[in-house]
Design an enzyme around this catalytic site. Structure first.
Site: not given
Lengths: 354, 354
Positions: B27, B40, B77, B154
């Site tokens: 990250r 962002r 992601d 998920y």
């Protein structure tokens, strides 16, 4: 004190022969039981439930009325000690515990004193005495406390569920301050557990819920070292019987040998470690307690039975296994599934015992 | 394609000699960098940032402008695949990812198809191509994907941060349904990573963030088995160089031998395992990547340097170590502390090499 009618649990912890594998469930007195939720509602708050001996006794006994469990565990919380130290424990609804006065500085640590268990924590000892009376020798009563590292994480962070950033910063930058905190908490835990034993606890368990967030070297220095202090300071004999000590570090599967070397009697094992491997590694030094994945209780009763068999087979024949989940029971589990688990352990384990 | 100016990272993954230990940070393109937060904000949403090649390229390169890191990692992601499968990915502010249409039934699984990476996931491949062009051979580019088990958690739960109760119920009660889901996700991940390699990724990493919540038997059956499928299906050679494959199961320290046996080139190791022990266990089969506790970055630069030395010493002399954290960098870390870490790895590691 009355004679113990079922001592399977205590015998298994001391690796003595039993007729079948004893079973109890971490957080067996808890939210998955409707009668627990009713008593909790009646109490008004979680701490009121913990601090009222009659209510703590009631919820301790509730699971035993439903299931033929082989042990009762005192209903309490690992944060009673920092609460008694004056940190101002509160439970915001749906938010978990929070301390009004977290411990951050040398001055904060200096203010702390070991609480007299028969004074500020008398409500816990009264609960132990009352539960022993009500149990009337049906099964043994387990006393417990949090590990110094785990209790300290809450004291320093001020709440649970964090990234441990504050206590880890203390660990790396001010290790001596953290040691001073852990030292006083370890002395408090030792006094607290010895008082529980004097009040009637027949085995004690130390929950190191957060030991698994440490690197191996840090685990040895900041968690295991204080588990050792506690094991060395505990009363190991009471009422003519040995009082077994169980250590449980969640996520501690890689460190079982070191934990066994503390001189404790048994290790709790979470479900990420195979009991067969664990047994090979710790040899005859300790009994093992565990280790069904708590999520198995979401499955059908048939599948629960199959998974129970897998855990029993993984430990295999011989002495020294106490069946349990690998962590506390989830609050949304169906109590009927717990019934299936307990029944399965008792019936399927006979073949592993003489 | 331009010649690679710094291939320390690729060489270390293949256990070839290097002048000093290469370092990158999981990250590394992320919230701890003010320039990341600005981009962002400009993007408007997290998925917009992922799906706009110019913006993904920009944030991928940001940490390399600050620190002499030995690798870049594609900014993306792990949920791009289920998003491309039509599950309706959304990010509620401060809440993490959520799928509008989670996968629960056989009908849900039957509806899924392996997405063509150069169609619905073309934005990822375009980002890879653009980053390679912009990097201009400065350091290698790492492509990545989530593991099938992790992506499936998920897809089934519909969101992160849960107790895994829904997918575990599926695992225990409907294992064949879960296998059908994992099979299609494994094929999607393989195609996706091969497309990244074709687009220019010079190494690939599979993040098995949630493998550590499984019991050993379940890990082998529901996570490792599909990691094996991927490793076996990947293009291992591109542009005249071997493309190393890194597997990382967070909390998988007890299963390193089994992971190494998949035929991957390197294993990510979290900070709960000592690298010396890990190295002894996996022998010459794989390189190791890790494993500083991410919380060390909260400490002072002096202490960061000392902890870096401890990790380097724990691996010891010889080939096959890529320095990294044991998990992603926390968003509230001071970038100056990252600078101290990278500098420390490069300077302190010279003595362990030729």
């Amino acid at each position: 004190m009355t004679e113990l009618k079922n001592d399977r649990f205590l015998r298994a912890l001391l690796r003595q022969p039993v007729d079948r594998t004893p079973v109890w469930i971490m957080r067996q007195a808890g939210r998955y039981l409707p009668e627990y939720r009713a008593t909790r509602e009646q109490a008004g708050s979680f701490m009121k439930l913990c601090s009222t001996p009659e209510l703590a006794c009631e919820v301790t006994l509730q699971p035993l009325r439903r299931f033929p469990l082989d042990a009762a565990i005192l209903f309490s919380d690992i944060l009673t000690i920092p609460d008694a130290m004056g940190l101002g424990l509160g439970f915001a609804e749906g938010e978990g515990p929070r301390f009004a006065r977290p411990v951050r500085s040398a001055a904060d640590v200096e203010k702390l004193a070991v609480p007299d268990p028969e004074d500020k924590l008398r409500y816990v000892m009264d609960a132990v005495r009352l539960i022993r009376r009500e149990l009337d020798g049906q099964v043994p009563l387990i006393g417990f406390a949090g590990s110094p590292w785990t209790i300290a994480t809450y004291m320093v962070e001020g709440q649970g569920g964090t990234s441990f950033s504050i206590i880890k910063k203390m660990l790396f930058d001010r290790p001596q301050l953290l040691h001073a905190l852990l030292d006083i908490v370890a002395r408090a835990v030792t006094a607290y557990l010895n008082a529980q034993i004097a009040a009637g606890a027949q085995a004690v368990m130390v929950f190191d819920t957060w030991g698994g967030v440490l690197a191996p070297r840090d685990y040895r220095e900041f968690s295991l070292r204080y588990l050792q202090t506690i094991v060395s300071g505990l009363t190991r004999q009471a009422q003519g019987r040995k009082v077994p000590v169980i250590l449980f570090t969640k996520g501690g599967g890689q460190w079982l040998e070191a934990m066994a070397a503390t001189g404790c009697d048994a290790l709790g094992v979470d479900w990420t470690t195979d009991l067969k491997d664990a047994r090979a590694r710790v040899g005859q030094r300790v009994a093992l307690q565990g280790n069904l994945d708590p999520c198995v209780l979401y499955a059908s009763p048939e599948r629960i039975r199959a998974e129970v068999e897998t855990v029993l087979e993984s430990f295999g024949a011989g002495n020294g296994h106490v069946f349990n989940l690998g962590h506390g029971i989830h609050p949304d589990v169906d109590p009927e599934h717990v019934a299936a688990l307990v029944e399965a352990v008792h019936s399927a384990s006979r073949k592993y015992h003489g």
